[in-house]
Design a protein around this motif. Structure first.
Motif, short mmCIF file in Angstrom:
data_model
loop_
_atom_site.label_atom_id
_atom_site.label_comp_id
_atom_site.label_asym_id
_atom_site.label_seq_id
_atom_site.Cartn_x
_atom_site.Cartn_y
_atom_site.Cartn_z
N PRO B 195 57.59 40.63 33.83
CA PRO B 195 56.55 40.30 32.85
C PRO B 195 55.31 39.61 33.43
CG PRO B 195 58.59 39.02 32.48
CD PRO B 195 58.92 40.10 33.44
N PHE B 196 55.50 38.64 34.30
CA PHE B 196 54.30 37.92 34.77
C PHE B 196 53.47 38.78 35.71
CE2 PHE B 196 56.88 34.43 33.23
CZ PHE B 196 55.94 33.74 32.47
N MET B 197 54.14 39.74 36.38
CA MET B 197 53.40 40.69 37.20
C MET B 197 52.46 41.51 36.31
SD MET B 197 54.12 40.51 40.40
CE MET B 197 55.12 39.34 41.27
N HIS B 198 52.98 41.86 35.13
CA HIS B 198 52.16 42.63 34.20
C HIS B 198 51.02 41.78 33.63
CE1 HIS B 198 54.03 46.59 33.83
NE2 HIS B 198 55.11 45.97 34.26
N ALA B 199 51.32 40.48 33.36
CA ALA B 199 50.25 39.58 32.89
C ALA B 199 49.12 39.56 33.91
CB ALA B 199 50.81 38.18 32.67
N ASN B 200 49.53 39.50 35.17
CA ASN B 200 48.55 39.48 36.25
C ASN B 200 47.80 40.81 36.36
OD1 ASN B 200 47.36 37.90 38.34
ND2 ASN B 200 48.37 39.30 39.81
N ASN B 201 48.54 41.88 36.16
CA ASN B 201 47.92 43.21 36.20
C ASN B 201 46.85 43.34 35.11
OD1 ASN B 201 47.60 45.94 37.11
ND2 ASN B 201 48.74 46.60 35.28
N PHE B 202 47.16 42.79 33.93
CA PHE B 202 46.19 42.83 32.83
C PHE B 202 44.90 42.13 33.26
CE2 PHE B 202 44.40 40.20 29.36
CZ PHE B 202 43.75 41.21 28.67
N LEU B 203 45.04 40.98 33.92
CA LEU B 203 43.85 40.21 34.28
C LEU B 203 43.08 40.83 35.43
CD1 LEU B 203 45.18 36.53 34.00
CD2 LEU B 203 43.60 37.69 32.46
N THR B 204 43.80 41.37 36.40
CA THR B 204 43.13 41.71 37.67
C THR B 204 43.02 43.21 37.97
OG1 THR B 204 45.18 41.52 38.89
CG2 THR B 204 43.84 39.54 38.73
N ALA B 205 43.60 44.08 37.12
CA ALA B 205 43.56 45.50 37.44
C ALA B 205 42.12 45.95 37.66
CB ALA B 205 44.20 46.32 36.32
N ASP B 206 41.90 46.76 38.66
CA ASP B 206 40.60 47.35 38.99
C ASP B 206 39.57 46.35 39.49
OD1 ASP B 206 41.71 49.70 37.93
OD2 ASP B 206 41.01 49.14 35.91
N SER B 207 39.93 45.05 39.58
CA SER B 207 38.91 44.11 40.07
C SER B 207 39.11 43.90 41.56
CB SER B 207 39.00 42.78 39.33
OG SER B 207 39.83 41.89 40.04
#
Lengths: 302, 252
Positions: B195-207
């Motif tokens: 779950p927290f990996m996904h939280a991080n993915n939401f914030l940082t994907a494509d950046s």
């Protein structure tokens, strides 16, 4: 009115409350009496919907606790005076309780005044003495001006002044026509507080009766008699009463004859009496006699 | 609404939430300032870089959220609550909502605070928030904080003890999720569902927060950023539903 019908609670293999049924009437203080571990607190928690009984049910004015719309307006309870956040002020503690049942902040100040905590209302509840904490708990129970009140061991650890205060407070609540159930493990305390007694031991009902009747049934009346003519007196009494001697000072202990009859008998036979004193049986002794079989934890005989 | 007001009074009438909030903000914004002050041409400041320590704040807010429940069990006020509000589920949902909203607000304060202080320290850096990726990276922090608070309330309700709940949350969020990647072959595949990996993915994907090659290897997530957020939300809310069911059934 509180009605318990067949309340039963198991904790694993331990039976805490065993098929317990009783009713608590309005307008009087009902004492809920039993030794430690008899199941008094568990029963109160089941009445209040905190614990779910394995069998049976408890109704408050005909309803389960969970069915009450604004529970604090119907039932006030003080189960444990320590159920406060130590870093929250007394007034804040009452404010959130009041808010949850649509009770005004004005009422919060009223109950604080009633229990005499107005001056310390802004202080954190963690710094309160046990007596003050009990008063805060009672203030919380009174918030919704409820018709039914439950107190679990309210005088435990209080000083004599606090005990008298709580006792009078409960009498006033009952005189207003409220239902008051108060638990204790001390019969001597209950004898002065309760009009009616529900006695339990090991989760089972032992008796439900008026306090007066309970004490009368449970205690034996003896009369202590000292006389220089003890031997002669003993012979005279032998026909109509049981007579034993006090092992310490040799006084006669007469059972089965009232003090007046003993005095008359002595006078008629020209016997001088040095002492003629009725002895009320000890309440605690009577209580222990009754609950002896049902005490959960016996101290080892020394 | 009444229950929300009740929980608001409870939360704000003790000191520890205030401390947690202050700590979350100062810690994260302070780290952002330190980073901004030490950026240079090789490691230039960007919106993404200014947000790289929002996890610090999130952990503190999770502790606050767990405490909001566990202190009630510790001091018995949960029983007072259930006496006043016999509908336990409603009472606990109200608590969750209040804590989550507060966490969301703190998340925004942390994110924009970090961005703001970085802008002040390096006025010449390109700090304009002008792409959807950058907006998600900054403004999305509040959503992640709010959902992680829900998760923490759920854990607190299940465990009921402060030490236990905080230990579980910290060890899981800080260690388990990152260390599991060290298991050869399957580690990374497991990580892609945590779950927290996904939280991080939401914030940082494509950046492009970190230059190529810096930081841990990029995971190949099954969802895009918003899918990741939905997944994180599903896990948090799912755990809360379990916690509510348990709290309803068990003796208080």
């Amino acid at each position: 009115m509180i009605e318990a019908a067949g309340l039963t609670k198991h904790y694993g293999p331990t039976v805490a409350v065993d098929d317990l049924s009783f009713t608590v009437e309005a307008g009087r203080v009902t004492g809920f009496l039993g030794p430690n571990g008899a199941g008094k607190s568990t029963t109160m928690r089941m009445i209040l919907g905190l614990d779910t009984p394995n069998k049976g049910q408890a109704l408050i004015d005909g309803k389960r606790y969970s069915e009450l719309k604004r529970p604090l307006g119907t039932v006030g309870a003080l189960l444990d005076a320590k159920w406060v956040h130590p870093n929250r002020s007394a007034r804040s503690h009452l404010r959130w309780l009041a808010k949850s049942n649509h009770i005004s902040d004005k009422r919060v100040d009223e109950v604080l005044e009633m229990v005499g905590l107005t001056a310390v209302a802004k202080r954190n509840a963690g710094g309160f003495s046990l007596g003050m904490a009990q008063r805060l708990g009672i203030a919380g129970a009174l918030l919704g001006d409820p018709k039914v009140l439950l107190f679990d061991e309210p005088v435990n650890g209080l000083d004599p002044e606090g005990i008298v205060w709580i006792r009078q407070f409960m009498h006033r609540l009952a005189a207003d026509g409220r239902t008051v159930l108060v638990s204790s493990h001390l019969l001597s305390e209950m004898a002065q507080t309760a009009h009616e007694l529900i006695v339990i031991g090991k989760g089972k009902l032992i008796a439900q009766t008026s306090t007066e009747q309970f004490i009368k049934d449970a205690t034996e009346d003896n009369v202590r008699v000292r006389s220089p003519h003890a031997v002669k007196l003993r012979e005279l009494l032998a026909g109509s009463a049981t007579v034993t001697s006090d092992e310490v000072d040799g006084a006669l202990v007469v059972h089965g004859l009232d003090p007046a009859s003993i005095g008359d008998l002595a006078a008629a036979n020209g016997i001088v009496l040095h002492e003629l004193s009725p002895q009320r049986g000890s309440l605690e002794a009577a209580f222990m006699q009754l609950t002896k079989e049902s005490v959960e934890y016996h101290a080892a005989e020394s | 609404m009444t229950l929300l007001a009740v929980e608001r009074i409870k939360l704000f009438s003790t000191r520890s939430p205030w401390w947690c909030m202050a700590l979350a903000v100062t810690l994260t914004v302070g780290m952002a300032a330190l980073i901004a002050a030490n950026t240079n041409d090789e490691f230039p400041l960007s919106v993404g870089v200014s947000q790289s320590f929002s996890n610090f704040g999130m952990i503190v807010i999770m502790v606050m959220a767990a405490l909001a429940v566990t202190t009630e069990y510790r001091f018995g006020t949960i029983r007072a609550t259930f006496l006043a509000v016999p509908g336990r589920v409603q009472a606990l949902i109200a608590k969750t909502v209040v804590v989550a909203v507060l966490a969301g607000v703190i998340g925004e304060v942390v994110a924009f605070g970090s961005w703001g202080i970085s802008t002040l320290i390096k006025p010449n850096a390109d700090m304009a928030i002008n792409s959807s990726v950058e907006w998600r990276n900054v403004a999305g922090t509040g959503l992640v904080f709010a959902l992680s608070a829900v998760l923490a309330v759920a854990v607190g309700t299940l465990v009921r003890q402060t030490a236990g709940a905080v230990a579980i949350l910290l060890v899981y969020a800080l260690l388990v999720e990152s260390l599991i990647g060290l298991i050869p072959k399957i580690g990374v595949n497991i990580q892609e569902w945590m779950p927290f990996m996904h939280a991080n993915n939401f914030l940082t994907a494509d950046s492009a927060a970190l230059p190529e090659g810096a930081g841990p290897p990029r995971l190949d997530f099954p969802f895009g950023p918003w899918g990741s957020l939905a997944y994180f939300a599903a896990i948090s809310v799912g755990l809360l539903v379990v916690a509510l069911a348990v709290a309803k059934k068990r003796d208080a």
